[in-house]
Design a protein around this motif. Structure first.
Motif, PDB file in Angstrom:
ATOM      1  N   GLU A   3       0.842  -1.192   0.000  1.00 19.49           N
ATOM      2  CA  GLU A   3       0.000   0.000   0.000  1.00 19.49           C
ATOM      3  C   GLU A   3       0.878   1.243   0.000  1.00 19.49           C
ATOM      4  OE1 GLU A   3      -3.577   0.467   1.061  1.00 19.49           O
ATOM      5  OE2 GLU A   3      -4.137  -1.612   1.311  1.00 19.49           O
ATOM      6  N   THR A   4       0.398   2.287  -0.643  1.00 24.04           N
ATOM      7  CA  THR A   4       1.102   3.558  -0.633  1.00 24.04           C
ATOM      8  C   THR A   4       0.980   4.178   0.752  1.00 24.04           C
ATOM      9  OG1 THR A   4       0.573   3.896  -2.955  1.00 24.04           O
ATOM     10  CG2 THR A   4       1.244   5.832  -1.696  1.00 24.04           C
ATOM     11  N   LYS A   5       2.116   4.603   1.280  1.00 25.14           N
ATOM     12  CA  LYS A   5       2.144   5.223   2.600  1.00 25.14           C
ATOM     13  C   LYS A   5       1.669   6.661   2.495  1.00 25.14           C
ATOM     14  CE  LYS A   5       6.136   5.808   4.403  1.00 25.14           C
ATOM     15  NZ  LYS A   5       7.450   5.700   4.969  1.00 25.14           N
ATOM     16  N   SER A   6       0.799   7.068   3.425  1.00 24.11           N
ATOM     17  CA  SER A   6       0.292   8.432   3.436  1.00 24.11           C
ATOM     18  C   SER A   6      -0.004   8.836   4.867  1.00 24.11           C
ATOM     19  CB  SER A   6      -0.987   8.530   2.615  1.00 24.11           C
ATOM     20  OG  SER A   6      -1.548   9.816   2.743  1.00 24.11           O
ATOM     21  N   THR A   7       0.251  10.102   5.180  1.00 22.25           N
ATOM     22  CA  THR A   7      -0.089  10.615   6.498  1.00 22.25           C
ATOM     23  C   THR A   7      -1.441  11.329   6.486  1.00 22.25           C
ATOM     24  OG1 THR A   7       1.163  12.640   6.096  1.00 22.25           O
ATOM     25  CG2 THR A   7       2.320  10.834   7.207  1.00 22.25           C
ATOM     26  N   LYS A   8      -2.126  11.285   5.380  1.00 16.71           N
ATOM     27  CA  LYS A   8      -3.489  11.816   5.262  1.00 16.71           C
ATOM     28  C   LYS A   8      -4.447  10.631   5.178  1.00 16.71           C
ATOM     29  CE  LYS A   8      -2.172  16.073   5.037  1.00 16.71           C
ATOM     30  NZ  LYS A   8      -2.264  16.888   6.226  1.00 16.71           N
ATOM     31  N   PHE A   9      -5.556  10.720   5.889  1.00 20.81           N
ATOM     32  CA  PHE A   9      -6.505   9.610   5.920  1.00 20.81           C
ATOM     33  C   PHE A   9      -7.008   9.274   4.526  1.00 20.81           C
ATOM     34  CE2 PHE A   9     -10.955   8.087   6.426  1.00 20.81           C
ATOM     35  CZ  PHE A   9     -10.626   6.837   6.920  1.00 20.81           C
ATOM     36  N   ASP A  10      -6.924   7.989   4.203  1.00 22.82           N
ATOM     37  CA  ASP A  10      -7.409   7.465   2.929  1.00 22.82           C
ATOM     38  C   ASP A  10      -8.268   6.247   3.243  1.00 22.82           C
ATOM     39  OD1 ASP A  10      -7.843   6.230   0.488  1.00 22.82           O
ATOM     40  OD2 ASP A  10      -5.716   5.964   0.011  1.00 22.82           O
ATOM     41  N   LYS A  11      -9.577   6.378   3.097  1.00 30.51           N
ATOM     42  CA  LYS A  11     -10.474   5.287   3.476  1.00 30.51           C
ATOM     43  C   LYS A  11     -10.256   4.029   2.638  1.00 30.51           C
ATOM     44  CE  LYS A  11     -14.325   7.030   0.747  1.00 30.51           C
ATOM     45  NZ  LYS A  11     -15.678   7.571   0.779  1.00 30.51           N
ATOM     46  N   GLY A  12      -9.550   4.120   1.535  1.00 32.91           N
ATOM     47  CA  GLY A  12      -9.243   2.953   0.723  1.00 32.91           C
ATOM     48  C   GLY A  12      -7.951   2.251   1.126  1.00 32.91           C
ATOM     49  N   ASN A  13      -7.197   2.824   2.051  1.00 33.90           N
ATOM     50  CA  ASN A  13      -5.919   2.274   2.497  1.00 33.90           C
ATOM     51  C   ASN A  13      -6.173   1.279   3.627  1.00 33.90           C
ATOM     52  OD1 ASN A  13      -3.482   2.068   4.178  1.00 33.90           O
ATOM     53  ND2 ASN A  13      -2.639   3.618   2.814  1.00 33.90           N
ATOM     54  N   LEU A  14      -5.730   0.024   3.462  1.00 34.82           N
ATOM     55  CA  LEU A  14      -5.981  -1.017   4.448  1.00 34.82           C
ATOM     56  C   LEU A  14      -5.434  -0.651   5.826  1.00 34.82           C
ATOM     57  CD1 LEU A  14      -7.064  -3.794   5.217  1.00 34.82           C
ATOM     58  CD2 LEU A  14      -4.873  -4.753   4.448  1.00 34.82           C
ATOM     59  N   ALA A  15      -4.248  -0.086   5.903  1.00 31.56           N
ATOM     60  CA  ALA A  15      -3.670   0.297   7.195  1.00 31.56           C
ATOM     61  C   ALA A  15      -4.543   1.336   7.890  1.00 31.56           C
ATOM     62  CB  ALA A  15      -2.253   0.831   7.004  1.00 31.56           C
ATOM     63  N   HIS A  16      -5.079   2.266   7.134  1.00 30.15           N
ATOM     64  CA  HIS A  16      -5.954   3.299   7.694  1.00 30.15           C
ATOM     65  C   HIS A  16      -7.278   2.683   8.141  1.00 30.15           C
ATOM     66  CE1 HIS A  16      -3.722   6.734   5.397  1.00 30.15           C
ATOM     67  NE2 HIS A  16      -2.888   5.832   5.909  1.00 30.15           N
ATOM     68  N   GLN A  17      -7.786   1.725   7.365  1.00 28.35           N
ATOM     69  CA  GLN A  17      -9.020   1.039   7.729  1.00 28.35           C
ATOM     70  C   GLN A  17      -8.856   0.285   9.051  1.00 28.35           C
ATOM     71  OE1 GLN A  17      -9.984  -1.493   4.416  1.00 28.35           O
ATOM     72  NE2 GLN A  17     -10.266   0.229   3.014  1.00 28.35           N
ATOM     73  N   ILE A  18      -7.705  -0.354   9.235  1.00 29.95           N
ATOM     74  CA  ILE A  18      -7.437  -1.084  10.477  1.00 29.95           C
ATOM     75  C   ILE A  18      -7.392  -0.124  11.652  1.00 29.95           C
ATOM     76  CG2 ILE A  18      -5.685  -2.427  11.720  1.00 29.95           C
ATOM     77  CD1 ILE A  18      -5.031  -3.722   8.941  1.00 29.95           C
ATOM     78  N   LEU A  19      -6.746   1.018  11.469  1.00 32.31           N
ATOM     79  CA  LEU A  19      -6.659   2.014  12.530  1.00 32.31           C
ATOM     80  C   LEU A  19      -8.045   2.519  12.931  1.00 32.31           C
ATOM     81  CD1 LEU A  19      -4.870   3.759  14.345  1.00 32.31           C
ATOM     82  CD2 LEU A  19      -4.690   5.373  12.450  1.00 32.31           C
ATOM     83  N   VAL A  20      -8.861   2.879  11.949  1.00 31.91           N
ATOM     84  CA  VAL A  20     -10.212   3.382  12.230  1.00 31.91           C
ATOM     85  C   VAL A  20     -11.076   2.273  12.826  1.00 31.91           C
ATOM     86  CG1 VAL A  20     -12.317   4.314  11.186  1.00 31.91           C
ATOM     87  CG2 VAL A  20     -10.090   5.233  10.538  1.00 31.91           C
ATOM     88  N   GLY A  21     -10.902   1.059  12.344  1.00 34.85           N
ATOM     89  CA  GLY A  21     -11.650  -0.065  12.902  1.00 34.85           C
ATOM     90  C   GLY A  21     -11.334  -0.281  14.374  1.00 34.85           C
ATOM     91  N   THR A  22     -10.077  -0.144  14.732  1.00 33.34           N
ATOM     92  CA  THR A  22      -9.670  -0.271  16.132  1.00 33.34           C
ATOM     93  C   THR A  22     -10.288   0.838  16.976  1.00 33.34           C
ATOM     94  OG1 THR A  22      -7.595  -1.321  15.471  1.00 33.34           O
ATOM     95  CG2 THR A  22      -7.676  -0.365  17.680  1.00 33.34           C
ATOM     96  N   MET A  23     -10.308   2.043  16.437  1.00 32.65           N
ATOM     97  CA  MET A  23     -10.941   3.165  17.145  1.00 32.65           C
ATOM     98  C   MET A  23     -12.433   2.881  17.352  1.00 32.65           C
ATOM     99  SD  MET A  23      -8.932   6.133  15.020  1.00 32.65           S
ATOM    100  CE  MET A  23      -9.734   7.564  15.720  1.00 32.65           C
TER     101      MET A  23
END
Length: 66
Positions: A3-23
């Motif tokens: 996955e492309t690394k980004s410091t801006k939230f991207d709802k299509g990014n699996l790492a970001h989805q995992i983070l939001v899911g944990t929240m």
């Protein structure tokens, strides 16, 4: 993971989805209010920052990036 690394939230990014899911689990399953959840995240950031910096250095990422 490629996955492309980004410091801006991207709802299509699996790492970001995992983070939001944990929240969401903290709020939905453990009963945290949004404020409590964000306070917890701030404390986790403070307590783990240097550990993650060290992990990054060990991987050869002296500035914390890939």
């Amino acid at each position: 993971m490629n996955e492309t690394k980004s410091t801006k939230f991207d709802k299509g990014n699996l790492a970001h989805q995992i983070l939001v899911g944990t929240m969401a689990v903290l709020v939905d399953d453990f009963g945290y209010t949004p404020r409590e959840m964000f306070e917890l995240i701030e404390d986790v950031k403070k307590q783990t920052y240097f550990t993650f910096q060290e992990m990054s250095k060990e991987k050869g990422n002296a500035n914390g990036s890939h």
